[in-house]
Design a protein around this motif. Structure first.
Motif: not given
Length: 239
Positions: A96, A104, A77, A73, A100-101, A70
């Motif tokens: 990114i 997840e 960003t 990320l 994110k994958k 996180q």
């Protein structure tokens, strides 16, 4: 001469069979305690295994990984907003998407293991409740078993006194042989056999008429030529 002693042996053997039934009841009573103690021990070991299994889920480690992803990320960003060229922008967007994958996938793994952890905790709690509750039950069973075993043992002790008195009433020669054979055959089998239709009922060995007649009349003490048990004639039985 020996018929009365043979009758004493018949009663002795009957009393010993009854004793065996009492001993089996004592064993059954003690098994009530051992079964519960074994179940408690097994449950304690199961909880140890469950705690180790929960530890191996490594939930905190996965959570830290998610937090690290996180942070990455957030950094990507921020960098994306400062991209100077389209090429840089596409590179940041690709990174990114990958992060994110990863987040997840790790979150899915975390919640899957979290659910497993809750199941383990519930099982541990259930086991602990059993361990706590069964302690009271165990003490109650021990008290009850002790009372039952004492009763059974008293019956055995009283019966043994009768057995001893009957052995003393036997003819000395018969008594001596019986006690000797009892040591030889105990505890797997009994030291006597009944002569029925010229056959030893223990091993089914056929004997001769002379032996049978002498035994039936109580004139002699005989052992089976095959198995060695002390033979008791049918004429000594009380119907």
């Amino acid at each position: 001469m020996f018929l009365e002693s043979f009758r004493h042996l018949i009663e002795i053997e009957a009393l010993k069979r009854e004793n065996q039934q009492n001993l089996e009841r004592i064993s059954s009573e003690n098994k009530r305690i051992s079964d519960l103690e074994q179940r408690r021990s097994k449950t304690l070991l199961q909880n140890d295994d469950l705690r180790l299994e929960e530890k191996n889920l490594k939930l905190e480690e996965i959570q830290y990984q998610i937090e690290d992803w996180q942070l990455r990320l957030n950094k990507l960003t921020s960098q994306l907003s400062m991209a100077a060229t389209e090429k840089e922008q596409l590179a940041f967007e690709s990174q990114i998407a990958t992060v994110k994958k990863d987040i997840e996938n790790n979150e899915a793994l975390y919640f899957e293991k979290l659910e497993k952890s809750e199941e383990i905790q519930n099982q541990i709690k259930e086991n602990e409740e059993f361990i706590k509750g069964s302690l009271t039950t165990l003490e109650s069973i021990k008290k009850e078993v002790q009372e039952n075993v004492t009763k059974e043992q008293t019956i055995i002790d009283n019966r043994n006194k009768r057995i001893e008195s009957l052995i003393d009433l036997c003819h000395p020669s018969l008594k001596s042989l019986y006690l000797e054979l009892e040591k030889k055959f105990s505890p797997k089998s009994r030291p006597v056999g009944y002569l029925i239709d010229k056959k030893c009922n223990a091993c089914h060995m056929l004997t001769d008429s002379m032996l049978k007649n002498s035994l039936d009349e109580g004139r002699s003490i005989e052992t089976c030529p095959n198995c060695g048990r002390l033979l008791i004639p049918e004429t000594a039985r009380v119907y």
